[in-house]
Write an enzyme that holds these catalytic residues in place. Sequence first.
Site, PDB file in Angstrom:
ATOM      1  N   SER A  34       0.836  -1.209   0.000  1.00 30.19           N
ATOM      2  CA  SER A  34       0.000   0.000   0.000  1.00 30.19           C
ATOM      3  C   SER A  34       0.869   1.256   0.000  1.00 30.19           C
ATOM      4  O   SER A  34       1.868   1.337   0.723  1.00 30.19           O
ATOM      5  CB  SER A  34      -0.889  -0.022   1.258  1.00 30.19           C
ATOM      6  OG  SER A  34      -1.556   1.207   1.410  1.00 30.19           O
ATOM      7  N   LYS A  62      -3.441   3.107  -1.806  1.00 26.98           N
ATOM      8  CA  LYS A  62      -2.808   3.721  -0.642  1.00 26.98           C
ATOM      9  C   LYS A  62      -3.849   3.806   0.473  1.00 26.98           C
ATOM     10  O   LYS A  62      -5.055   3.683   0.228  1.00 26.98           O
ATOM     11  CB  LYS A  62      -2.231   5.085  -0.992  1.00 26.98           C
ATOM     12  CG  LYS A  62      -3.261   6.164  -1.195  1.00 26.98           C
ATOM     13  CD  LYS A  62      -2.575   7.518  -1.301  1.00 26.98           C
ATOM     14  CE  LYS A  62      -2.741   8.079  -2.692  1.00 26.98           C
ATOM     15  NZ  LYS A  62      -2.247   9.425  -2.873  1.00 26.98           N
ATOM     16  N   ILE A  88       5.648  10.314   4.837  1.00 26.82           N
ATOM     17  CA  ILE A  88       4.649  10.874   3.934  1.00 26.82           C
ATOM     18  C   ILE A  88       3.429  11.360   4.726  1.00 26.82           C
ATOM     19  O   ILE A  88       2.876  12.424   4.440  1.00 26.82           O
ATOM     20  CB  ILE A  88       4.205   9.789   2.914  1.00 26.82           C
ATOM     21  CG1 ILE A  88       5.406   9.286   2.104  1.00 26.82           C
ATOM     22  CG2 ILE A  88       3.088  10.278   2.023  1.00 26.82           C
ATOM     23  CD1 ILE A  88       5.782  10.106   0.925  1.00 26.82           C
ATOM     24  N   GLY A  89       3.018  10.572   5.702  1.00 22.79           N
ATOM     25  CA  GLY A  89       1.904  11.013   6.555  1.00 22.79           C
ATOM     26  C   GLY A  89       0.528  10.758   5.962  1.00 22.79           C
ATOM     27  O   GLY A  89      -0.425  11.468   6.271  1.00 22.79           O
ATOM     28  N   ASN A 144      -5.196  -1.013   7.951  1.00 19.46           N
ATOM     29  CA  ASN A 144      -3.866  -0.574   8.379  1.00 19.46           C
ATOM     30  C   ASN A 144      -3.997  -0.169   9.848  1.00 19.46           C
ATOM     31  O   ASN A 144      -4.625   0.844  10.156  1.00 19.46           O
ATOM     32  CB  ASN A 144      -3.447   0.595   7.478  1.00 19.46           C
ATOM     33  CG  ASN A 144      -2.122   1.199   7.869  1.00 19.46           C
ATOM     34  OD1 ASN A 144      -1.551   0.873   8.905  1.00 19.46           O
ATOM     35  ND2 ASN A 144      -1.618   2.092   7.034  1.00 19.46           N
ATOM     36  N   CYS A 147      -1.755   2.862  13.673  1.00 20.68           N
ATOM     37  CA  CYS A 147      -2.076   4.227  14.095  1.00 20.68           C
ATOM     38  C   CYS A 147      -2.656   4.194  15.498  1.00 20.68           C
ATOM     39  O   CYS A 147      -3.180   3.181  15.940  1.00 20.68           O
ATOM     40  CB  CYS A 147      -3.083   4.866  13.146  1.00 20.68           C
ATOM     41  SG  CYS A 147      -4.695   4.086  13.204  1.00 20.68           S
ATOM     42  N   GLY A 258      11.298  -5.230   1.598  1.00 19.07           N
ATOM     43  CA  GLY A 258      12.552  -5.323   0.858  1.00 19.07           C
ATOM     44  C   GLY A 258      12.550  -6.278  -0.317  1.00 19.07           C
ATOM     45  O   GLY A 258      13.612  -6.614  -0.838  1.00 19.07           O
ATOM     46  N   GLY A 279       7.076  -3.236  -2.553  1.00 17.62           N
ATOM     47  CA  GLY A 279       6.848  -1.845  -2.157  1.00 17.62           C
ATOM     48  C   GLY A 279       7.894  -0.894  -2.699  1.00 17.62           C
ATOM     49  O   GLY A 279       7.811  -0.436  -3.848  1.00 17.62           O
ATOM     50  N   THR A 280       8.919  -0.652  -1.900  1.00 16.16           N
ATOM     51  CA  THR A 280       9.930   0.347  -2.243  1.00 16.16           C
ATOM     52  C   THR A 280      10.562   0.114  -3.616  1.00 16.16           C
ATOM     53  O   THR A 280      10.909   1.070  -4.311  1.00 16.16           O
ATOM     54  CB  THR A 280      11.002   0.359  -1.127  1.00 16.16           C
ATOM     55  OG1 THR A 280      10.342   0.743   0.094  1.00 16.16           O
ATOM     56  CG2 THR A 280      12.126   1.322  -1.407  1.00 16.16           C
TER      57      THR A 280
HETATM   58  C1  LIG Z   1       6.491   6.021   0.371  1.00 13.45           C
HETATM   59  C2  LIG Z   1       5.770   4.928   1.112  1.00 13.45           C
HETATM   60  C3  LIG Z   1       4.407   5.074   1.396  1.00 13.45           C
HETATM   61  C4  LIG Z   1       3.724   4.076   2.087  1.00 13.45           C
HETATM   62  N1  LIG Z   1       2.386   4.233   2.343  1.00 13.45           N
HETATM   63  C5  LIG Z   1       1.711   3.248   2.984  1.00 13.45           C
HETATM   64  C6  LIG Z   1       0.316   3.351   3.185  1.00 13.45           C
HETATM   65  O1  LIG Z   1      -0.355   4.314   2.760  1.00 13.45           O
HETATM   66  N2  LIG Z   1      -0.300   2.341   3.867  1.00 13.45           N
HETATM   67  C7  LIG Z   1       0.376   1.227   4.318  1.00 13.45           C
HETATM   68  O2  LIG Z   1      -0.242   0.336   4.908  1.00 13.45           O
HETATM   69  N3  LIG Z   1       1.708   1.090   4.094  1.00 13.45           N
HETATM   70  C8  LIG Z   1       2.369   2.067   3.455  1.00 13.45           C
HETATM   71  N4  LIG Z   1       3.714   1.913   3.202  1.00 13.45           N
HETATM   72  C9  LIG Z   1       4.394   0.673   3.635  1.00 13.45           C
HETATM   73  C10 LIG Z   1       4.532  -0.331   2.489  1.00 13.45           C
HETATM   74  O3  LIG Z   1       3.269  -0.731   2.002  1.00 13.45           O
HETATM   75  C11 LIG Z   1       5.307  -1.594   2.946  1.00 13.45           C
HETATM   76  O4  LIG Z   1       4.591  -2.203   4.000  1.00 13.45           O
HETATM   77  C12 LIG Z   1       6.712  -1.293   3.437  1.00 13.45           C
HETATM   78  O5  LIG Z   1       7.301  -0.243   2.695  1.00 13.45           O
HETATM   79  C13 LIG Z   1       7.629  -2.513   3.418  1.00 13.45           C
HETATM   80  O6  LIG Z   1       7.769  -3.043   2.119  1.00 13.45           O
HETATM   81  P1  LIG Z   1       9.000  -2.613   1.114  1.00 13.45           P
HETATM   82  O7  LIG Z   1      10.266  -2.746   1.911  1.00 13.45           O
HETATM   83  O8  LIG Z   1       8.910  -3.547  -0.036  1.00 13.45           O
HETATM   84  O9  LIG Z   1       8.736  -1.198   0.738  1.00 13.45           O
HETATM   85  C14 LIG Z   1       4.417   2.903   2.512  1.00 13.45           C
HETATM   86  C15 LIG Z   1       5.781   2.758   2.210  1.00 13.45           C
HETATM   87  C16 LIG Z   1       6.452   3.741   1.515  1.00 13.45           C
HETATM   88  C17 LIG Z   1       7.917   3.548   1.208  1.00 13.45           C
END
Ligand SMILES: Cc1cc2nc3c(=O)[nH]c(=O)nc-3n(C[C@H](O)[C@H](O)[C@H](O)COP(=O)(O)O)c2cc1C
Length: 299
Positions: A34, A62, A88-89, A144, A147, A258, A279-280
Site C-alpha cells: 500500500s 494507498k 509521507i503522513g 492498516n 495508528c 525489501g 513496495g519500495t
Molecule cells: C512512500 C511509502 C508510502 C507508504 N504508504 C503506505 C500506506 O499508505 N499504507 C500502508 O499500509 N503502508 C504504506 N507503506 C508501507 C509499504 O506498504 C510496505 O509495507 C513497506 O514499505 C515494506 O515493504 P517494502 O520494503 O517492499 O517497501 C508505505 C511505504 C512507503 C515507502
Amino acid sequence: MADEHTTGEGAAGDRDEPPAIGGWRPPGRVFNGSGTFDALAALAVFGDALLERFPFDVYVSKTITREPRVGNPPPRIAETAAGMVNSIGLPNKGLARFLAEDLPRLGELPVPVCVSVMGHSGDELAALVAAVGEREEVAAIELNVSCPNVESGLVIGQDPGETARAVARARALTTKPLVVKLTPTASDQAAVARAAADAGADALSLVNTFPGTVFARGRPLLARGHGGLSGPAIKPLALAQVRTVAAAVRIPVIGMGGIAAVADAEDFLAAGASYVAVGTANFRDPLAALPIRKALRAM
Ligand SMILES: Cc1cc2nc3c(=O)[nH]c(=O)nc-3n(C[C@H](O)[C@H](O)[C@H](O)COP(=O)(O)O)c2cc1C
C-alpha cells in the site's frame, strides 16, 4: 472461512495454489505494498502499456482515511543505505472523494482491487469499512492498524486487545475479505496476529515500515524528524516477523519488506507467506514486480 495453510520453512504444500483469503482466490501471489504504487498516476504516464504489463496480481490502494489529509511537510522521503525513510503522513483525498473519483477508475484495472483503510477511532474505522465494503469494485479490504486509537491513546496494532476490537468491528460490517496489516513494532507480534485472526481477519499482511531517521549536517533530514524505514535494509527483520506470524496463525500471510527480486519473494514464501507484496522497489522501477509476478505464476 479461510483454507488452512501450511506453515513452516519450505512449505511446498501450497506452492501450486495459494490458500483462499476468506472466500476469495486472488489470481496470483503478487500484491503491491500500500502507498508504493500510484496506479492512477502510472496510468496517466504509461497509458495502455501499463494495463498490458500490469506488474501485480492484486492492486492495493494507498491508505484512505475518513477525512482528507495533506500529509506531512516536505522533505518527507530520504534515501538511506539499501532503503528509504519516509514520513509521507498518509496524504489522501478522504473517503468521499476516493469513492467518487478514484475507485471507479481503479475498478477498471486488469486486476482485483484491495482498498487500504485506517481509522483513528472505532467510529472512523466503521465508516470506512461500511462504505468501502459496499462497493462492487472492491475485492478485499486491508485494515492498516499502525495508528493510535484516539480513544485509548494506544497504537492499535501494538496491542492485541485493540487489534481484536478493531477487527471485530470491521468484521461485523462487511462480508468482503479482510486483510489486517500488522505493525512491526508490536512487542508480541504473534499475540497480535492471533488476536486479529480470532477476531475474523481472513489474512494478515506484514511488514509495515520500521521507525527510522536519517541525519544530514547534524540534523534530521525529514521535516518531521523521523519516518518509516523500508526497502532491502529491512528484509531480514521482515522475514523474521513473517516466520513468527505464519507459525502463529492458520490464515494466509502476505509477506513484504525489501522484496526486489524473485529470490526475495521465494524467501518470504519459504518463511511461511502465501502471498508477497512489492513496495519500495516500485520507486526504482515501476515494473520491478513484473518478473516476480511471472516467476511465481510459473510455480
Ligand atoms: C512512500 C511509502 C508510502 C507508504 N504508504 C503506505 C500506506 O499508505 N499504507 C500502508 O499500509 N503502508 C504504506 N507503506 C508501507 C509499504 O506498504 C510496505 O509495507 C513497506 O514499505 C515494506 O515493504 P517494502 O520494503 O517492499 O517497501 C508505505 C511505504 C512507503 C515507502
